[in-house]
Write a protein that holds these residues in place. Structure first.
Motif, short mmCIF file in Angstrom:
data_model
loop_
_atom_site.label_atom_id
_atom_site.label_comp_id
_atom_site.label_asym_id
_atom_site.label_seq_id
_atom_site.Cartn_x
_atom_site.Cartn_y
_atom_site.Cartn_z
N ASP A 6 0.84 -1.20 0.00
CA ASP A 6 0.00 0.00 0.00
C ASP A 6 0.87 1.24 0.00
OD1 ASP A 6 -2.37 -1.45 0.03
OD2 ASP A 6 -2.51 -1.43 2.23
N LEU A 7 0.41 2.24 -0.73
CA LEU A 7 1.13 3.51 -0.78
C LEU A 7 0.73 4.37 0.41
CD1 LEU A 7 0.70 4.39 -4.57
CD2 LEU A 7 2.82 3.75 -3.41
N PRO A 8 1.69 5.12 0.97
CA PRO A 8 1.33 6.11 1.97
C PRO A 8 0.32 7.09 1.34
CG PRO A 8 3.71 5.84 1.86
CD PRO A 8 3.13 5.10 0.70
N PRO A 9 -0.52 7.73 2.15
CA PRO A 9 -1.57 8.60 1.59
C PRO A 9 -1.08 9.66 0.61
CG PRO A 9 -1.92 8.27 3.94
CD PRO A 9 -0.59 7.64 3.60
N ASN A 10 0.07 10.28 0.87
CA ASN A 10 0.56 11.32 -0.04
C ASN A 10 0.98 10.72 -1.39
OD1 ASN A 10 2.71 10.14 1.41
ND2 ASN A 10 3.97 11.98 1.29
N TYR A 11 1.53 9.51 -1.39
CA TYR A 11 1.91 8.85 -2.64
C TYR A 11 0.65 8.36 -3.37
CZ TYR A 11 6.78 9.01 -1.25
OH TYR A 11 8.04 9.43 -0.91
N ALA A 88 7.62 15.54 -11.92
CA ALA A 88 8.18 16.21 -10.74
C ALA A 88 7.33 17.41 -10.36
CB ALA A 88 9.63 16.62 -11.00
N GLU A 89 6.87 18.18 -11.35
CA GLU A 89 5.99 19.32 -11.07
C GLU A 89 4.67 18.85 -10.48
OE1 GLU A 89 5.73 21.31 -14.85
OE2 GLU A 89 7.77 22.10 -14.70
N LEU A 90 4.10 17.79 -11.03
CA LEU A 90 2.85 17.25 -10.51
C LEU A 90 3.02 16.77 -9.07
CD1 LEU A 90 0.15 15.27 -12.17
CD2 LEU A 90 1.28 14.17 -10.26
N LEU A 91 4.16 16.12 -8.78
CA LEU A 91 4.40 15.61 -7.44
C LEU A 91 4.61 16.72 -6.42
CD1 LEU A 91 6.68 12.54 -8.25
CD2 LEU A 91 4.22 12.57 -7.78
N GLU A 97 -0.42 15.99 0.51
CA GLU A 97 -0.03 16.30 1.88
C GLU A 97 0.21 15.02 2.66
OE1 GLU A 97 0.68 19.01 3.58
OE2 GLU A 97 0.49 20.22 1.78
N PRO A 98 1.27 14.90 3.39
CA PRO A 98 2.40 15.82 3.37
C PRO A 98 3.12 15.73 2.04
CG PRO A 98 2.95 13.86 4.64
CD PRO A 98 1.51 13.73 4.25
N PRO A 99 3.90 16.74 1.71
CA PRO A 99 4.61 16.71 0.43
C PRO A 99 5.51 15.47 0.32
CG PRO A 99 4.84 18.86 1.50
CD PRO A 99 4.20 17.94 2.51
N ILE A 100 5.64 14.98 -0.90
CA ILE A 100 6.56 13.88 -1.15
C ILE A 100 7.98 14.43 -1.00
CG2 ILE A 100 7.41 12.29 -2.93
CD1 ILE A 100 4.53 12.02 -3.88
N PRO A 101 8.84 13.74 -0.27
CA PRO A 101 10.20 14.25 -0.07
C PRO A 101 10.90 14.54 -1.40
CG PRO A 101 9.79 12.35 1.34
CD PRO A 101 8.62 12.46 0.40
N ALA A 102 11.66 15.62 -1.40
CA ALA A 102 12.38 16.04 -2.61
C ALA A 102 13.28 14.94 -3.15
CB ALA A 102 13.19 17.31 -2.32
N ASP A 103 13.90 14.15 -2.24
CA ASP A 103 14.76 13.05 -2.69
C ASP A 103 13.96 12.03 -3.50
OD1 ASP A 103 16.81 14.26 -1.32
OD2 ASP A 103 17.01 12.68 0.20
N ASP A 104 12.74 11.74 -3.06
CA ASP A 104 11.91 10.78 -3.80
C ASP A 104 11.43 11.37 -5.12
OD1 ASP A 104 12.22 8.65 -2.14
OD2 ASP A 104 10.17 8.64 -1.36
#
Length: 191
Positions: A6-11, A88-91, A97-104
């Motif tokens: 399962d994906l975390p809610p933000n993903y 990347a712009e869409l993400l 929320e919460p934002p997807i980490p910049a590294d990901d």
């Protein structure tokens, strides 16, 4: 049937936004769904078989692999880069929320650009999945295209096979394919 983690809610929200963009594709798949949405869902189906423990980043990269592309024949580095930038712009959407980490986000974009294909396992998984979707869902129609004779198709299959890992090849050999596809794949593997 196997299931991806399962994906975390933000993903999960990011996946929803990716699918919403795919749903805008005016082209239709054989099942009358938008072509890119159909393709993206097949990418996820094959990812489930190829890498059942896929990370959230790999799941999003597979789903967004053809993000807003004109079609298979437009696979060019420029369009991969454009798709990666658009994803990347869409993400970065405030809806996630919460934002997807910049590294990901950077990792997902790199996967879509197919960076480090020979050294990055996730990039290889993405390549395998794209090849599997081609063989499973697009091969028969593609093979019927004008200007594609048997020799050219065998060459395309050799290149496709050469891009795949052993695990990807194993899955491909286990597919239920048309007789024509089996014949051409056999010819491609002969030499």
């Amino acid at each position: 049937m196997a299931k991806l983690p399962d994906l975390p809610p933000n993903y999960a929200k990011a996946l929803e936004l990716i699918d919403a963009a795919h749903a805008l594709d005016p082209r239709q798949a054989a099942d009358t769904s938008p072509f890119e949405l159909h393709y993206a869902k097949h990418m996820t189906q094959w990812l489930t078989l190829r890498c059942p423990d896929a990370s959230p980043a790999l799941q999003l990269a597979c789903r967004a692999q053809h993000f807003r592309r004109a079609g298979y024949l437009t696979w060019r580095a420029k369009l991969k880069s454009l798709a990666a930038t658009q994803v990347a712009e869409l993400l970065a959407s405030p809806e996630i929320e919460p934002p997807i980490p910049a590294d990901d986000v950077s990792r997902i974009a790199g996967l879509i650009r197919k960076e480090n294909l020979t050294t990055n396992e996730e990039t290889q998984v993405l390549e395998d999945v794209a090849c599997l979707v081609f063989l499973d869902d697009q091969f028969d129609e593609f093979e019927k295209s004008s200007g594609i004779d048997e020799e050219k198709m065998v060459g395309i299959l050799r290149k496709t096979w050469g891009k795949m890992s052993d695990k990807g090849k194993e899955l491909a050999l286990g597919m239920e394919l048309s007789d024509r596809a089996k014949t051409l794949i056999g010819k491609a593997l002969e030499s």
